[in-house]
Design a protein around this motif. Structure first.
Motif, PDB file in Angstrom:
ATOM      1  N   ALA A   1       0.742  -1.264   0.114  1.00 31.02           N
ATOM      2  CA  ALA A   1       0.110  -0.065  -0.124  1.00 31.02           C
ATOM      3  C   ALA A   1       0.907   1.148   0.111  1.00 31.02           C
ATOM      4  O   ALA A   1       0.588   2.156  -0.586  1.00 31.02           O
ATOM      5  CB  ALA A   1      -0.832  -0.024   1.198  1.00 31.02           C
ATOM      6  N   ILE A   2       1.975   1.081   0.795  1.00 35.31           N
ATOM      7  CA  ILE A   2       2.931   2.465   0.731  1.00 35.31           C
ATOM      8  C   ILE A   2       3.557   2.631  -0.372  1.00 35.31           C
ATOM      9  O   ILE A   2       3.751   3.721  -1.021  1.00 35.31           O
ATOM     10  CB  ILE A   2       4.026   2.198   1.794  1.00 35.31           C
ATOM     11  CG1 ILE A   2       3.355   2.303   3.450  1.00 35.31           C
ATOM     12  CG2 ILE A   2       5.102   3.080   1.824  1.00 35.31           C
ATOM     13  CD1 ILE A   2       4.293   1.763   4.260  1.00 35.31           C
ATOM     14  N   GLU A   3       3.961   1.493  -1.113  1.00 34.47           N
ATOM     15  CA  GLU A   3       4.418   1.655  -2.502  1.00 34.47           C
ATOM     16  C   GLU A   3       3.409   2.258  -3.807  1.00 34.47           C
ATOM     17  O   GLU A   3       3.662   3.118  -4.430  1.00 34.47           O
ATOM     18  CB  GLU A   3       4.826   0.116  -3.054  1.00 34.47           C
ATOM     19  CG  GLU A   3       6.245  -0.100  -2.540  1.00 34.47           C
ATOM     20  CD  GLU A   3       6.388  -1.813  -2.924  1.00 34.47           C
ATOM     21  OE1 GLU A   3       7.671  -2.136  -3.228  1.00 34.47           O
ATOM     22  OE2 GLU A   3       5.632  -2.614  -2.700  1.00 34.47           O
ATOM     23  N   GLN A   4       2.185   1.727  -3.437  1.00 36.82           N
ATOM     24  CA  GLN A   4       1.187   2.070  -4.484  1.00 36.82           C
ATOM     25  C   GLN A   4       0.981   3.902  -3.970  1.00 36.82           C
ATOM     26  O   GLN A   4       0.529   4.391  -5.145  1.00 36.82           O
ATOM     27  CB  GLN A   4      -0.156   1.603  -4.037  1.00 36.82           C
ATOM     28  CG  GLN A   4      -0.240  -0.062  -4.410  1.00 36.82           C
ATOM     29  CD  GLN A   4      -1.604  -0.662  -3.986  1.00 36.82           C
ATOM     30  OE1 GLN A   4      -2.515  -0.129  -3.800  1.00 36.82           O
ATOM     31  NE2 GLN A   4      -1.273  -2.010  -3.943  1.00 36.82           N
ATOM     32  N   ALA A   5       1.075   4.157  -2.978  1.00 33.52           N
ATOM     33  CA  ALA A   5       0.975   5.721  -2.400  1.00 33.52           C
ATOM     34  C   ALA A   5       2.100   6.616  -3.056  1.00 33.52           C
ATOM     35  O   ALA A   5       2.249   7.624  -2.836  1.00 33.52           O
ATOM     36  CB  ALA A   5       0.945   5.768  -1.095  1.00 33.52           C
ATOM     37  N   GLY A   6       3.017   5.712  -3.750  1.00 36.74           N
ATOM     38  CA  GLY A   6       4.363   6.541  -4.592  1.00 36.74           C
ATOM     39  C   GLY A   6       5.481   6.595  -3.710  1.00 36.74           C
ATOM     40  O   GLY A   6       6.448   7.283  -3.973  1.00 36.74           O
TER      41      GLY A   6
ATOM     42  N   VAL B   1       4.391  13.118  -5.557  1.00 36.09           N
ATOM     43  CA  VAL B   1       3.250  13.267  -4.746  1.00 36.09           C
ATOM     44  C   VAL B   1       2.856  12.107  -3.868  1.00 36.09           C
ATOM     45  O   VAL B   1       3.574  10.779  -4.214  1.00 36.09           O
ATOM     46  CB  VAL B   1       2.091  13.675  -5.652  1.00 36.09           C
ATOM     47  CG1 VAL B   1       2.206  15.117  -6.233  1.00 36.09           C
ATOM     48  CG2 VAL B   1       1.806  12.630  -6.583  1.00 36.09           C
ATOM     49  N   ILE B   2       1.934  11.967  -2.975  1.00 36.29           N
ATOM     50  CA  ILE B   2       1.520  11.088  -2.248  1.00 36.29           C
ATOM     51  C   ILE B   2       0.302  10.708  -3.125  1.00 36.29           C
ATOM     52  O   ILE B   2      -0.783  11.639  -3.015  1.00 36.29           O
ATOM     53  CB  ILE B   2       1.087  11.194  -0.901  1.00 36.29           C
ATOM     54  CG1 ILE B   2       2.299  11.727  -0.206  1.00 36.29           C
ATOM     55  CG2 ILE B   2       0.325  10.222  -0.181  1.00 36.29           C
ATOM     56  CD1 ILE B   2       2.217  12.348   1.348  1.00 36.29           C
ATOM     57  N   ARG B   3       0.220   9.497  -3.526  1.00 29.54           N
ATOM     58  CA  ARG B   3      -1.275   8.931  -4.160  1.00 29.54           C
ATOM     59  C   ARG B   3      -2.242   8.375  -3.248  1.00 29.54           C
ATOM     60  O   ARG B   3      -1.837   7.527  -2.549  1.00 29.54           O
ATOM     61  CB  ARG B   3      -0.695   8.197  -5.423  1.00 29.54           C
ATOM     62  CG  ARG B   3       0.282   8.648  -6.459  1.00 29.54           C
ATOM     63  CD  ARG B   3       0.432   7.776  -7.474  1.00 29.54           C
ATOM     64  NE  ARG B   3       1.223   6.555  -7.506  1.00 29.54           N
ATOM     65  CZ  ARG B   3       2.183   6.202  -7.700  1.00 29.54           C
ATOM     66  NH1 ARG B   3       3.043   7.403  -8.052  1.00 29.54           N
ATOM     67  NH2 ARG B   3       2.893   5.101  -7.309  1.00 29.54           N
ATOM     68  N   PRO B   4      -3.357   8.631  -3.719  1.00 33.85           N
ATOM     69  CA  PRO B   4      -4.609   7.824  -3.178  1.00 33.85           C
ATOM     70  C   PRO B   4      -4.445   6.352  -3.012  1.00 33.85           C
ATOM     71  O   PRO B   4      -4.485   6.081  -4.213  1.00 33.85           O
ATOM     72  CB  PRO B   4      -5.858   8.611  -3.357  1.00 33.85           C
ATOM     73  CG  PRO B   4      -5.693   9.024  -4.541  1.00 33.85           C
ATOM     74  CD  PRO B   4      -4.073   9.426  -4.898  1.00 33.85           C
TER      75      PRO B   4
END
Length: 429
Positions: A276-281, A299-302
């Motif tokens: 999940a952290i990787e998906q957030a960028g 950026v931080i992605r949702p």
């Protein structure tokens, strides 16, 4: 009462040593009641909950000693603690002790298994949900214990010993899995636990029990088989690194930006959260003896997440991830399926400028461009550290009140963060 002051805006760079897991240390300590030998536990964190359980075990007659302080890289330290329950002097766990920490109810399993009796106070409610003990009681009854509930106490008796049996958990419960697994080690015959919890802390306990002479197989799967033995011996066993602390600091780096090595962390204990952290960028690099977390720009992605028993996204990282999502560019959905009332941090994050609305079990988080520091109040252990994560990225000063919650589960948090460049300090009145 102590508070934590945070001045936000700094990246985190450096390294953080990961402590032993509180959620693993507590059941391992309780397992000492199963033997008259000495159980030595390595990598025990210095936390309020550990100290409280040590006092509770002492009430039952458990002697303990600490093998000094072993300096780790950085300034955090681990301890070896030795527990010896040669003589159980009291099989009653009174309300004034159990009410301070729910996990102390777990002594009921080892006490009735070894001593044939236990009288343990019902733990009562909890800030994040009722968490009833019916699974513990039903499971012990399946193993032949006679149980009565009288004026707030659970009286369990098995004067001729527990008897192995098959028990199917109606829902996954880490605590009940711990208790029944410990109790079954001294039961006569085979016990099969179906729909058991698969958490790494359950595996850590099973490995310790086997080192003590138990015969436990299948831990980490939904079916655990225990062949009872006549007695257990002492042993030496390590506490696994804290996956919740690991995820918390990884999310802090994702929030602030920076580059941090989480020393001693094990990625296999929290892959769902790391993904999940990787998906957030944020970049997550799995090392031989740790994890490197890096976000340099971007950026931080949702990201949408739903909490679930292991190997799913941990409920104990839900609040921290919500803190991260308050700065995401877009909308995220965070669904809590494990505990009711585990969104109490929402109103406190809102004090920092977060935009969060609740729809039943789901929090809808609309990321904002900036957070602003403010006084906030910790409501429980994991909620409190979500406010720290928010404060690290907020403009200006954030004061986190009621941090005794933090001291229950995070060893030297302010020291570890300040060592990586954060402006964090404890204020004592």
């Amino acid at each position: 009462m102590d508070r934590i002051r945070i001045v936000g805006g700094n990246e985190l760079n450096g390294s953080i040593p990961i402590s032993g897991a509180k959620n693993a240390a507590l059941p391992l300590m309780i397992a000492s009641l199963l033997t008259d030998g000495t159980l030595s536990l390595d990598n025990v964190p210095h936390l309020a909950d550990v100290e409280q359980l040590t006092r509770i075990l002492g009430n039952h007659g458990v002697d303990y000693s600490v093998n000094g302080r072993r300096e780790a890289q950085g300034s955090a330290y681990a301890r070896t603690m030795n527990f010896t329950a040669r003589n159980i002097v009291d099989t009653t766990a009174p309300y004034e002790l159990v009410s301070k920490m729910r996990a102390s109810f777990w002594v009921i399993g080892p006490l009735v298994a070894r001593m044939g009796q236990a009288r343990v106070s019902l733990p009562g409610g909890c800030a994040i949900g009722t968490r009833p003990v019916d699974l513990f009681i039903d499971g012990l009854r399946a193993l032949g214990a006679e149980i009565d509930i009288d004026v707030g106490y659970v009286d369990a008796r098995a004067p001729k010993g527990l008897i192995g049996n098959r028990y199917v958990f109606p829902k996954v419960s880490v605590g009940a899995t711990h208790v029944l697994m410990m109790a079954a080690t001294l039961a006569k015959g085979e016990t099969v636990l179906e729909n058991a919890a698969r958490e790494p802390e359950v595996v850590n306990l099973a490995e310790c029990l086997n080192a003590m002479g138990a015969k436990v197989s299948g831990a980490g799967t939904p079916t655990i088989v225990i062949d009872g033995v006549a007695a257990l011996s002492g042993a030496t066993h390590p506490v696994i690194p804290d996956r919740i602390e690991t995820g918390t600091y990884a999310m802090a780096v994702a929030m602030t930006g920076g580059d941090v090595i989480l020393e001693g962390a094990r990625a296999d204990l929290l892959e769902a959260a790391l993904e999940a952290i990787e998906q957030a960028g944020t970049e997550v690099i799995r090392l031989d003896n740790g994890i490197r977390v890096r976000r340099k720009g971007g950026v931080i992605r949702p990201v949408d997440i739903t909490t679930a028993p292991f190997p799913g996204f941990p409920t104990d990282l839900q609040a921290q991830f919500m803190g991260l999502m308050t700065r995401a560019q877009g909308r995220s959905h965070i669904t809590e399926t494990i505990f009711e009332n585990r969104f109490m941090h929402v109103q406190e994050l809102a004090r920092l400028g977060a935009r969060i609305t609740l729809a039943g079990q789901t929090a809808i988080v609309d990321g904002v461009e900036r957070l602003r520091g403010a006084p906030v109040m910790a409501t429980d252990l994991r909620a409190s550290v979500s406010l720290v994560i928010g404060g690290l990225a907020a403009e200006g000063e954030t004061i986190v009140n009621r941090i005794y919650h933090l001291d229950r589960g995070f060893e030297r948090l302010e020291e570890k963060l300040s060592g990586c460049g954060a402006i964090v300090e404890r204020l004592s009145e």
